[in-house]
Design an enzyme around this catalytic site. Sequence first.
Site, PDB file in Angstrom:
ATOM      1  N   HIS A 136       0.837  -1.423  -0.002  1.00  0.00           N
ATOM      2  CA  HIS A 136      -0.024  -0.165  -0.122  1.00  0.00           C
ATOM      3  C   HIS A 136       0.720   1.142   0.039  1.00  0.00           C
ATOM      4  O   HIS A 136       0.438   2.497  -0.236  1.00  0.00           O
ATOM      5  CB  HIS A 136      -0.877   0.055   1.322  1.00  0.00           C
TER       6      HIS A 136
ATOM      7  N   ASP B 185       1.316  -7.814   2.505  1.00  0.00           N
ATOM      8  CA  ASP B 185       1.301  -6.371   2.007  1.00  0.00           C
ATOM      9  C   ASP B 185       2.638  -5.814   1.915  1.00  0.00           C
ATOM     10  O   ASP B 185       3.248  -5.093   2.673  1.00  0.00           O
ATOM     11  CB  ASP B 185       0.872  -5.408   3.254  1.00  0.00           C
TER      12      ASP B 185
ATOM     13  N   SER C   6       4.155   2.271   8.449  1.00  0.00           N
ATOM     14  CA  SER C   6       3.765   1.287   7.337  1.00  0.00           C
ATOM     15  C   SER C   6       5.163   1.027   6.723  1.00  0.00           C
ATOM     16  O   SER C   6       5.927   2.045   6.298  1.00  0.00           O
ATOM     17  CB  SER C   6       2.681   1.702   6.224  1.00  0.00           C
TER      18      SER C   6
HETATM   19  N1  ARG Z   1      -4.697   0.309   7.720  1.00  0.00           N
HETATM   20  C1  ARG Z   1      -3.297   0.331   6.962  1.00  0.00           C
HETATM   21  C2  ARG Z   1      -2.840   1.863   7.134  1.00  0.00           C
HETATM   22  O1  ARG Z   1      -3.307   2.658   7.739  1.00  0.00           O
HETATM   23  C3  ARG Z   1      -3.132  -0.254   5.575  1.00  0.00           C
HETATM   24  C4  ARG Z   1      -4.034   0.473   4.590  1.00  0.00           C
HETATM   25  C5  ARG Z   1      -3.966  -0.066   3.143  1.00  0.00           C
HETATM   26  N2  ARG Z   1      -4.708  -1.250   3.112  1.00  0.00           N
HETATM   27  C6  ARG Z   1      -6.163  -1.038   2.872  1.00  0.00           C
HETATM   28  N3  ARG Z   1      -6.789  -2.045   2.677  1.00  0.00           N
HETATM   29  N4  ARG Z   1      -6.753  -0.025   2.398  1.00  0.00           N
HETATM   30  O2  ARG Z   1      -2.335   2.409   6.168  1.00  0.00           O
HETATM   31  N1  GLU Z   2      -1.106   1.352   7.627  1.00  0.00           N
HETATM   32  C1  GLU Z   2      -0.504   2.445   8.238  1.00  0.00           C
HETATM   33  C2  GLU Z   2       0.275   3.049   7.478  1.00  0.00           C
HETATM   34  O1  GLU Z   2       0.268   3.455   6.377  1.00  0.00           O
HETATM   35  C3  GLU Z   2       0.111   1.836   9.519  1.00  0.00           C
HETATM   36  C4  GLU Z   2      -0.908   1.264  10.213  1.00  0.00           C
HETATM   37  C5  GLU Z   2      -1.068   2.042  11.431  1.00  0.00           C
HETATM   38  O2  GLU Z   2      -1.644   3.244  11.302  1.00  0.00           O
HETATM   39  O3  GLU Z   2      -0.540   1.800  12.536  1.00  0.00           O
HETATM   40  O4  GLU Z   2       1.311   3.971   7.944  1.00  0.00           O
END
Ligand code: ARG
Ligand code: GLU
Length: 696
Positions: free
Chosen positions: A83, A219, A627
């Site tokens: 991502h 990921d 991330s």
């Molecule tokens: N929750 C994670 C973050 O905050 C992953 C985001 C990307 N994945 C998704 N399914 N949108 O970035």
């Molecule tokens: N998916 C998040 C990012 O893009 C990290 C997850 C979080 O917020 O801890 O940095």
Amino acid sequence: MKFLKLLIVLLTINVSAQQGGMWIPSLLEGMNEDEMTNLGSKLTAKDIYDVNNSSLKDAIGHFNGGCTSEVISDQGLILTNHHCGFSQIQSHSSLENDYLKDGFWAMNLEDELPNKGLYIEFIVSIEDVTSKVLAGVTETMSEKEKQSTIDKNSNAVQSATVKEDWQDTKVKSFYKGNQYFLFITERFEDIRLVGAPPTSIGKFGSDTDNWVFPRHTGDFSMFRIYADENNRPAKYSKNNKPYKPKHFLPISLDGIEEGDFTLVFGFPGRTNEYLPAVAIEHITKEFNPSNIAIREAALKVIDAGMKASDDVRIKYASKQARIANAWKKWIGENLGIEKSNAVAERRKFEAQFTEALKQKALTGKYGNILPEFDALYKDFSAVNIKRRNFIEVFIVTNELMQMTFRAYQLEAATEADEANFERAKKALVTRLKGIHKNYDVNIDKGVFEAVMPYYTKNVNALIYGETAFTNLDTALKLLEGKPKDVLKKLNKDAAYKYAKPMIEDYYTNIDSEFKQKNEVITALQTKYMTALMEVLPDERYFPDANSTLRVTYGQVKGYSPRDAVYYKPVSYLDGVIEKYVPGDYEFDVPKKLLDLYEAKDYGQYADANGKVPVCFLGTNHTTGGNSGSPAIDAHGNLIGLNFDRVWEGTMSDMNYDPEICRNIMVDARYVLFIVDKFAGATRLIDEMKLVHPKKK
Ligand code: ARG
Ligand code: GLU
């Protein structure tokens, strides 16, 4: 015997209490080093951060300012999340070469794809410059005077810094302006895409699984840093060579088990750990719900469009992911705050603070802080919500409104001085081209009808049939001519005419009121931080995240999100197969992966039970920006790749609770399995250093 049991219980409580926090890598000696050792680490503070010798920090790069990445070979191979590389993968994709859908693997250096604008920045050194930056700042100064002295001092510190030509400097504020650090950095700008799994692996489970466990997402994506012939940062050139890093992370093939030490090293973006209870209440009861509602309305339209058409799916993939990500996070944040009773707990802590003030005879100095917060938030909440709703509607979700908003900036700049016109026009044209590259007018109109009622009673979708902005050619045509004529045409445009009064209201009333009230709250927050550290000096204080390099440590550990439910800390490939829904846009599984599973063709990547681990949980305190951060074992080897947190634990941005806050990592063995067995990109495996730290 009984005594021994008690001692063990006490020790475990103590150890789990010593987690949480995002620590400055140059200040780990002492408390942090001890805590890490208690958790099982064999690393010294110097192994992690050293200015004179290579150390772990030399392998950690800030990826495009928003994510983290790490070097995993002596040829500058970079690992980060799928991502995090998503928009690069998307930008190389088309209906013919659908790298989002099919994945991408460069089978030699020549096939690695350059990415305009993408950069990776490393930290060379970190130095405390607090006394220099705060020189001459006094209690009696206004906030503006304080800030201008601080800015002047920071600039002076930076100009006096001895550094190499290709390096940069920055000064950053910590503990709400109670401490300042100088960073020397190195920024690499020739970063090429090396590999990415298909979305059905890299984003497996998509929004349904986002922010939750059990998780089965691979990921990750891979890039490579290229440098000039002296191994220094350089703009893209065919002649650049793979970067030779000062340090790269070996990768452990021995994996993890519950209780193992984990260190996450990266660039967390923003946290707010020292908010008063009244602020947490405002955020979770008023602020989050209104933003959640707007995004939910937009997502309904976008999701339906993406399911119905491949063209829309590719165009809106990145945008949809961005909107959905925070939307779901806020919902989880609210759940966690509720579940952990955070507001009541914070009130209890505040009572303790107030009591300590009395005992230390500091009520006169600091006793007004908490009552002032209460009064200020009461006055702040309406404008904070209104302003954010404007941003959600005019910038985040609706693209036509975003175009009018950007056009308004052209008008404002030109009104201020006609000489600004060309520059402002150029900026607007870049924006318009960016939006139209992935624009679908029907989707956008649907979004407009869905979100606008949350902002105004005046909803008029007819403008979609009358405006120049829904088509790039007519939009660019509208901008042709002399400044005065352009502004005249602009003010006749239906969408612009509709939006302009709301944009003007935003600038003259909403945003200015917000800024004025927010400045007072920020200043009080600074005073509160000073007071906390003075009045309750034995608490563990770490500075809020501010996009600088931090260390957080913990252990591999499961958790219980609800009564009678317990999540084990490791998920397996078997779980991917359990979730498999043929043809589904979230849970489809590539045929090749099904075949490998059928044949149990796992190479050296299965665990002792013959299963391939996919994701695991830890107690590391992380946030957005972490991330792509490496999860590192007790010896400094890579064991995983951070990419998410569990839903109820996302409240850790305001309230880290070791009971329910968990970060989610992809197991390094799953990454290797996909690269090797699924993609056949063995040249990448060959350049990595795979180790067996547990088999000695
Ligand atoms: N929750 C994670 C973050 O905050 C992953 C985001 C990307 N994945 C998704 N399914 N949108 O970035
Ligand atoms: N998916 C998040 C990012 O893009 C990290 C997850 C979080 O917020 O801890 O940095």
